[in-house]
Design a protein around this motif. Sequence first.
Motif, PDB file in Angstrom:
ATOM      1  N   THR A   1       2.644  17.278 -31.154  1.00 52.27           N
ATOM      2  CA  THR A   1       3.009  16.044 -31.657  1.00 52.27           C
ATOM      3  C   THR A   1       4.019  15.934 -32.776  1.00 52.27           C
ATOM      4  N   ASP A   2       4.494  17.110 -33.204  1.00 55.40           N
ATOM      5  CA  ASP A   2       5.856  17.064 -33.907  1.00 55.40           C
ATOM      6  C   ASP A   2       7.032  17.028 -32.948  1.00 55.40           C
ATOM      7  N   GLY A   3       7.072  17.085 -31.908  1.00 60.23           N
ATOM      8  CA  GLY A   3       8.078  17.317 -30.818  1.00 60.23           C
ATOM      9  C   GLY A   3       8.706  18.486 -30.555  1.00 60.23           C
ATOM     10  N   TRP A   4       7.893  19.569 -31.019  1.00 56.55           N
ATOM     11  CA  TRP A   4       8.176  21.174 -30.774  1.00 56.55           C
ATOM     12  C   TRP A   4       8.070  21.371 -29.498  1.00 56.55           C
ATOM     13  N   MET A   5       8.633  21.946 -28.603  1.00 52.60           N
ATOM     14  CA  MET A   5       8.443  22.495 -27.401  1.00 52.60           C
ATOM     15  C   MET A   5       7.979  23.836 -27.340  1.00 52.60           C
TER      16      MET A   5
ATOM     17  N   ARG B   1       8.200  16.201 -18.790  1.00 49.85           N
ATOM     18  CA  ARG B   1       9.015  15.053 -19.320  1.00 49.85           C
ATOM     19  C   ARG B   1       8.689  14.874 -20.728  1.00 49.85           C
ATOM     20  N   ASP B   2       9.563  15.313 -21.450  1.00 48.00           N
ATOM     21  CA  ASP B   2       9.192  15.144 -23.086  1.00 48.00           C
ATOM     22  C   ASP B   2       9.443  13.625 -23.598  1.00 48.00           C
ATOM     23  N   ARG B   3       9.071  13.522 -24.823  1.00 49.12           N
ATOM     24  CA  ARG B   3       8.938  12.277 -25.486  1.00 49.12           C
ATOM     25  C   ARG B   3      10.235  11.583 -25.492  1.00 49.12           C
ATOM     26  N   LYS B   4      11.369  12.187 -25.067  1.00 49.19           N
ATOM     27  CA  LYS B   4      12.909  11.650 -25.021  1.00 49.19           C
ATOM     28  C   LYS B   4      13.460  11.290 -23.700  1.00 49.19           C
ATOM     29  N   ASP B   5      12.299  11.411 -22.684  1.00 41.53           N
ATOM     30  CA  ASP B   5      12.377  11.120 -21.424  1.00 41.53           C
ATOM     31  C   ASP B   5      13.425  12.249 -20.648  1.00 41.53           C
ATOM     32  N   ARG B   6      13.319  13.481 -21.468  1.00 43.51           N
ATOM     33  CA  ARG B   6      14.308  14.397 -20.663  1.00 43.51           C
ATOM     34  C   ARG B   6      13.271  15.370 -19.838  1.00 43.51           C
TER      35      ARG B   6
END
Length: 181
Positions: A172-176, A125-130
């Motif tokens: 931490t920068d949101g990169w997957m 689950r990513d920081r955008k809740d996807r």
Amino acid sequence: GGIWVSSEFTGLTHLTVINQGITRILPEPESFSDRANMIRMLQRRADGKICIGTRRGGCYLYAPDLSHRVAERQFPVNIYAMAEGADGSEWWGSRGNGLCIDGRWYTEGTDEHSLGSNQVFELYRDRKDRMWIATFGGGLNLAVPSAEGYVFRKFLRHSNNQQQVRSILEDTDGWMWVGTS
């Protein structure tokens, strides 16, 4: 702190370096000699409880300090991944039966919106809740809510090696970051 170790037939072992020694956890009965205590999944939930999945298909929930078992659930296949949705839903990724979300199974199919593979190795689950699904053979899948539950968008489907996704992380920068075979 400490080191978690699991190997064939041994369940789960927690080694603590300073004056505490070793704690061994065998979720399945010790009388099973068929590799039932091989640990396939280890995950800490948001509430601190620890979920352990075994080769036999058992998923065991332990107190945060591993002092006692809180709950148990049996699946017909190995569970390789567990995650909690933003809405509190339980997601279970299996090796062979696809993805279970709150008791509903999603499987590989001919529909372009079905799960990419029934071999689910990780859920993230990513920081955008996807919710992202690492499938072995079906690439990286993104679960998209729909009127009927979920549909799946597929990524990394160009070569065999790309399609064999084993791990997912977000920096931490949101990169997957995705690990493939």
